[in-house]
Design an enzyme around this catalytic site. Sequence first.
Site, PDB file in Angstrom:
ATOM      1  N   GLY B 510       0.384  -8.616   3.332  1.00  0.00           N
ATOM      2  CA  GLY B 510      -0.071  -8.549   4.839  1.00  0.00           C
ATOM      3  C   GLY B 510      -1.283  -7.600   5.004  1.00  0.00           C
ATOM      4  CD  GLU B 749       0.220   4.392  -0.217  1.00  0.00           C
ATOM      5  OE1 GLU B 749       1.241   4.845  -0.574  1.00  0.00           O
ATOM      6  OE2 GLU B 749      -0.846   4.728  -1.144  1.00  0.00           O
TER       7      GLU B 749
END
Lengths: 276, 793, 174
Positions: B510, B749
């Site tokens: 995704g 992240e």
Amino acid sequence: MKASIGGYAQAETVAHAIALLGEAGGEGRILAGGQSLVAALNLGTSEGDMLIDIAGIAALRGVKLDGDRLVIGALTRHCDLVRDPLVGEHAPLFAKAAPLVAHDAIRNRGTIGGSLAYADPAAEYPACAIALDAAIILEGPDGTREIPARDFFTGLFETARAEGEILTAITVPKAQDGERHVIREGTRRAGDYALAGLAVVMRDGRHRIGAFGLGDRPLLCQGAMAALDQGDVDGAVTALAQDVDPPSDAQASASYRRHLAGVLLRRIAADLGVAP
Amino acid sequence: MTIRFDDPNRPNSYIGRTVPRPNAGRLVAGRGRYVDDITLPRMVHVAFVRSPHAHARIGAIETGGAEALKGVLRVFTGRDLAEVCTPWEGKLLHLEGMKTPPQHPLALDRACWVGEPVVAVVGRTRADAEAGAALVEIDFGPLPAVTDIRTALDADTPVLHEALGDNLCFRKANEKGEVDRIFAEAHKVVEASFKTARHTGVTLEPRVILVDWNSGDGEMTAHVSNQAPHMLQVLLAGHLDIPESRVRVVCGDVGGSFGLKVHVYPDEVATAAIAKIMERPVKFTSDRMEAFISDIHARDHEATGRVALDETGKILGFDVDDWTGIGPYSIYPRTSAVEGLQVTNLIGGPYAFDHYRCRTSVVFQNKGICAQYRAVGHPVAVAITEGLVDKAAAEMGFDPIEIRRRNLVADDAYPLTTAAGLKLEGLSHHKSLDALVEAMDYAALRAEQKALREKGIHRGIGIASFIELTNPSPFMYGIGGARISAQDGCTVRMDPDGSVVALTGITEQGQGTEAIMAQIVAEAVGVSPQMVRIVTGDTRVTPFGGGTWASRGAGIGGEAALQAGRAVRGQALEVAASLLQAKAGDLDIRDGIIVDADTGEERLALSEVGRIVYFRGDTLPKGLPRELMQTRHFITSNYPYAFTNGVQASYVEVDTETGFVTLLKHWCVEDCGRIINPLLVDEQIRGGIVQGIGAALFEETCYDEEGQLLNGTMADYLVPMSGEMPDMIIRHVETPTEESELGAKGAGEAGTAGAPAAVMNAINDAIRPLGGAVTHMPFTPERILRALGTITD
Amino acid sequence: MTQSFRDRIDLEMTVNGEEVELTVPAGRHLIDVLRLDLGLTGSHVGCEHGVCGACTLIVDGSAVRGCLTLAAQLQGCEVWTIEGLTEGGVIGDLQKAFVERNALQCGYCTPGMLASAKALIEADGVPSRETIREHMSGNYCRCTGYEAIVDAIETVARQRAGETEPQARSGATS
């Protein structure tokens, strides 16, 4: 988990549903909108139930006036309560409470009767019912009876409904001129069950306070009500701490819930214009 | 040739542009193909009987009732599967002294956490299998549970695995300089304790695996929702005694992963073992309740830290003692020590200082296994670092921006090695902070905060600088003996019509892998992205690679794609040059057309090159290379990791009567090197921020002292939902890595790394005038009121 | 089990405009019937306790949770799933906006998100961002952080209301 049920039957009428309950021999569960029951089935907290689907019973639908009381059929959905003009005029507390219940998709199927019968102590309607001095209508093999809301909720997910009975409606006194209804709750996220909540009706200068999330059942907060009637907000907050008996769990301690209830009460008092 | 990234008008300038994701149209139409969507002939379903005890001896297992149930086909115990599947140990050789016991797909003698699979029941449907599981009777003998982190090593705490001697899985101290002296002599020392709550990934698609064993071919095919197909291929083969070449792992659409789906799970291996035994397709789809007790958890850390500063506010050193509980086993194959290890590396990451000590103690407990989860260790390290820095600023009277300006590593100081030993190639802390101050109009926000404070409205601004580890080299896992690939490969093929297919070892969950790979290959070859099809997640066809984790997809997989695309371009130009009797160097490929490089004059369609090569190769000179399919692999070599940097800000309002926090706005300035697709990077950051906000405000797997999980449903475990989340302003600074031509570092992240600290600092900024601070996540209303002293009992 | 109670139900309903007749286990919820019995795998199971919203679809014109609705209760009802809504073109603008704004990543929540968004826009014209956020708060997305979803819905609401220049809010904030 996948729901594990004992069987399913559609009731055509209330009498039929009552007969099915008898036939189920103690295993019967009334299925209305299913928004709590089906969740419980999928969570595996209930299995082997004989489901009696009452969703098709026309007599349980709709809101009507009956003398000085408003009668709300058990199958009235949360989304109906939001927009029903009779509810808006005569029991606005329910119209204000309904949008606080979960989310749109739940409100489109969940019913007031289901919520009252399920008797989740953190749910809004039971506390509203108590604050409104509502009556719960039950029908069973021996006929119809009416129980004051404050006597209906007897414990954690427990009510005065007998095994063979069906909750068919709730009736509330029509709101009087100048009557004020307020509901406030504290939730971590929109639509969550409340950490604490208060539903308050001010009628003729007197207050009725129904508390939710603050005990093993919805609570009528009589100490706080008396103080608020005197215009003593501080006294009401102090009394409220005694009126409630909140649980401690992973979300919050009893101390926090008790404190939050006091804050909500002060804010409601301000909403209602009670002198601080 | 090199790509002139600084020229947005260069030909085929797809790298750096927002182009739509090629696979998104399928997903919005409900045409995704997630593993649970796949039905195979003869497919059966498995459900697991899981331990209801945190720690218990397993006695007699009675399976007769289940086996007799209609719809139940087989029941397997741990001993049954141990015959076909070897156990594993999540250890890495370079992590000295690490201990963990062998783990089996189904527990054999002892169950060590609530949720550990003990018996597998196979049924015609999931409902059948569950009904059978309910009838299995296991004679559990409860044992004392180890649940507390800090007392795990105490003499009177039971030892969870007797053979290991104690409850210590791993301990490491990272030390440099003269920490004790500096802290003794410093002008200012600030201390605090921190907790980041154990929480879990809650991927919307729970874990799911469908395995078939075809004994005719001697081949196993596993369709699995996973981030690292080649890793899983190798491990399934090893433990089930199948040649690696005879295990095919297919990862199609994956409904979210975040590190949760990069591990080896006992129930998934059990499913594969059962498929091999039963010689038919077996599907395991975790439901949400078992997800909470069987998915990895993370971030169960308790730390005390201190920072020393001189009188000018210059940071002299950090000293942190971190403790983390990881459950009863170290995760396989990455180990559960890495999170703590990252904390020892990342404390103080953005700052210049010379004295450093950070120790982590990784202990066993009878709770779910903790492991790598998005931004491994970063949120913990950033919270400790930034919490200490803000506390120091407040106590010394510095503005939070000012203390950072005084201490962030200078933008021209690179390359450098930090006190913690990290090799940094090039970061942009000051540029990023300047951009943040400008984006949030910091001065105006402070003025607003002050004005509202006078009206009794308590708002706070929290800043968090951070560094993020991306593009890992074999120094992360490979040197420890784990067969986890740090290199990655891409095969680019031009077909007769001039369209291009790229097969890559990185995977799509995704993030937009397919989109950025299409952009890179399109630019490299010289076609439009619409002419590029991407193939991911199938070990039978893609180059051997690591998959997508640790923000490695763009930086490592992307570079391989760039070079492979380049190679195909070179081959196409060589053929074209022959056809046109020109020099390949004088030609270019633009939007699928061979053109004259100088004038742009169109010479030949790429489809014509394809036609000649594939159908009329006889017309080309003998010996002319015409390999329109090229593979390139890439691995980083100069630096063990490509670090990125960024800074976040959170603006919150605290209702000091109820303790409720309202998130008003959030900002992030981030430097992930070369940006391939700005929209996708922004949305990675936003999604990551909200995941970090979840940790800060909501998410915690709550256990009681007996190791029972108390909130294992989505009604009780709170994830961030749209109603409470803020709008987020994202800005970028670009400092490309010189390790690769592409220059991309990772972006996946950063949001999660910095958001919890930013929110924490904002809350503390809001409540500081009232006295009190919160450092234990999640910052529930109750914890805030307790910090304020409103609730004391 | 008594005669009145069944463990399997003969069901007739309309799914995506097609009449279907099937026999299903009485305790099977709508999502499993769609996925297992009808092969309509566009609707996803996320939690099966009504919280995550992944299984949200349209029944008799309203958004409902597929996992909290027993199929047995849907005798004669009209069900629309993502597959049917797509074919009918009724949410084409929403789907386009979701793709353009990257309001989906893994895509697992998206069919449910679209069903909820459809209901909101049809009920509320041009809702505020706060209203969109509140309404959509019954649908969990782990990937996006929600802002892109709010943007996409806001854009379509404005477009449908005839506002030709939707407020420029996009991810292109850099």
